[in-house]
Design an enzyme around this catalytic site. Structure first.
Site, mmCIF file in Angstrom:
data_model
loop_
_atom_site.group_PDB
_atom_site.id
_atom_site.type_symbol
_atom_site.label_atom_id
_atom_site.label_comp_id
_atom_site.label_asym_id
_atom_site.label_seq_id
_atom_site.Cartn_x
_atom_site.Cartn_y
_atom_site.Cartn_z
ATOM 1 N N ASP A 114 0.864 -1.181 0.000
ATOM 2 C CA ASP A 114 0.000 0.000 0.000
ATOM 3 C C ASP A 114 0.900 1.230 0.000
ATOM 4 O O ASP A 114 2.114 1.130 0.187
ATOM 5 C CB ASP A 114 -0.913 -0.008 1.236
ATOM 6 N N SER A 115 0.277 2.395 -0.160
ATOM 7 C CA SER A 115 1.046 3.640 -0.126
ATOM 8 C C SER A 115 1.470 4.012 1.294
ATOM 9 O O SER A 115 2.363 4.822 1.481
ATOM 10 C CB SER A 115 0.217 4.785 -0.719
ATOM 11 N N CYS A 131 -4.351 -1.501 -1.807
ATOM 12 C CA CYS A 131 -4.473 -0.076 -2.108
ATOM 13 C C CYS A 131 -5.462 0.073 -3.256
ATOM 14 O O CYS A 131 -5.263 -0.494 -4.328
ATOM 15 C CB CYS A 131 -3.108 0.489 -2.511
ATOM 16 N N GLU A 178 -2.637 9.651 7.873
ATOM 17 C CA GLU A 178 -1.181 9.472 7.910
ATOM 18 C C GLU A 178 -0.515 10.404 8.927
ATOM 19 O O GLU A 178 0.542 10.097 9.464
ATOM 20 C CB GLU A 178 -0.580 9.695 6.517
ATOM 21 N N CYS A 237 -10.947 3.126 0.011
ATOM 22 C CA CYS A 237 -9.514 3.358 0.281
ATOM 23 C C CYS A 237 -9.206 2.583 1.543
ATOM 24 O O CYS A 237 -9.960 2.665 2.525
ATOM 25 C CB CYS A 237 -9.249 4.851 0.472
ATOM 26 N N HIS A 286 -7.155 3.074 3.782
ATOM 27 C CA HIS A 286 -6.941 3.920 4.960
ATOM 28 C C HIS A 286 -8.246 4.147 5.733
ATOM 29 O O HIS A 286 -8.231 4.267 6.962
ATOM 30 C CB HIS A 286 -6.397 5.293 4.534
#
Length: 276
Positions: A21-22, A84, A164, A196, A198
């Site tokens: 993932d990012s 992701c 983040e 997403c 996240h």
């Protein structure tokens, strides 16, 4: 034209599962995989140097995703999980080409879209990054299975940076969530897909906004179950490993990743800086 039958006889159940993932978002998927498949070794790559992917060009996302995929193949992974949505929406075909049929590839959009398509949903909302929404992949994937479902997608680009930066349960995040979810595009939805990885980190706050009016889909659970069924199908499930190893590679070491990964995986985790 017949599709080529997959053959993974060269793989062993003892090989690790690769996840990328990012940033921290893919940990929501990794955590669910750990819960559902407690004997599997996991290798996770968080491309924290380049996040958020949702603001990057398609070409950049493809470059990052294929480099990480090749790295995970070098680590002898038996399956690749693209944890992701943005990478799935923009680079799935290129990742599949990089893998060249050597290992199964599991993404986070198609299993969710398929499950939603076959359940009772009429008006579905999707919140995701700009790059995912611009791809239209959720709408295409859902309507491929069920053309009667109405799908409305909304780009919510401020959520990933907020997560983040560690703004969970914070007035800033509450304000962002309220601003996005009150958008007229989502006015009549009865189901919400968190497009997403996240976003499940904010699932309690999102559910709080809706009360019981809207069903919020648990994507990580759907993806982990899909991975389990694929590994089971090809006899690649590991159920003989009492002490699984979890190794995390990051392209940039961040405090928030360390904090969340320790919360999900315990204090004895391996975090290693790896710039590709």
């Amino acid at each position: 034209m017949k599709t080529k039958k997959q053959d993974y006889a060269h793989l062993s159940s003892k090989q690790p599962i690769g996840i990328f993932d990012s940033g921290v978002g893919g940990l929501t998927v990794a955590k669910e995989i750990k819960r559902l498949l407690p004997h599997e070794d996991l290798i996770y790559f968080g491309d924290t140097k380049h996040l958020p992917y949702g603001e990057k060009s398609r070409e950049a996302i493809i470059e990052y995703s294929t480099k990480i995929t090749n790295f995970l193949l070098e680590q002898n992974c038996k399956a690749i999980v693209i944890a992701c949505n943005t990478a799935t929406a923009n680079a799935l075909n290129e990742v599949m080409q990089s893998v060249a049929g050597k290992v199964p590839v599991i993404d986070v959009i198609n299993p969710v879209a398929e499950k939603v398509s076959y359940e009772i949903h009429n008006n579905v909302g999707v919140i995701a990054t700009k790059a995912t929404v611009n791809s239209g992949l959720y709408k295409k994937s859902i309507r491929k299975h069920n053309k009667w479902i109405k799908v409305d997608e909304l780009a919510t680009p401020l959520l990933v940076p907020a997560i983040e930066e560690g703004f969970k349960n914070h007035p800033i995040t509450h304000a962002i969530i309220y601003n996005y979810l009150s958008n007229s595009k989502l006015k009549n939805i009865e189901t919400l897909i968190l497009g997403c990885t996240h976003y499940p980190l904010l699932i309690d706050e999102i559910k709080q906004y809706y009360g019981n009016r809207v069903r919020v889909i648990d994507s990580p659970n759907i993806v982990a179950n899909h991975l389990k069924s694929i590994l089971d199908k090809y006899h690649l499930l590991n159920d003989q490993n009492p002490n699984p190893n979890y190794h995390f590679y990051l392209s940039d070491l961040t405090k928030n990743f360390e904090k969340i990964s320790k919360k999900f995986f315990g204090k004895t985790i391996d975090l290693e800086l790896k710039v590709l």
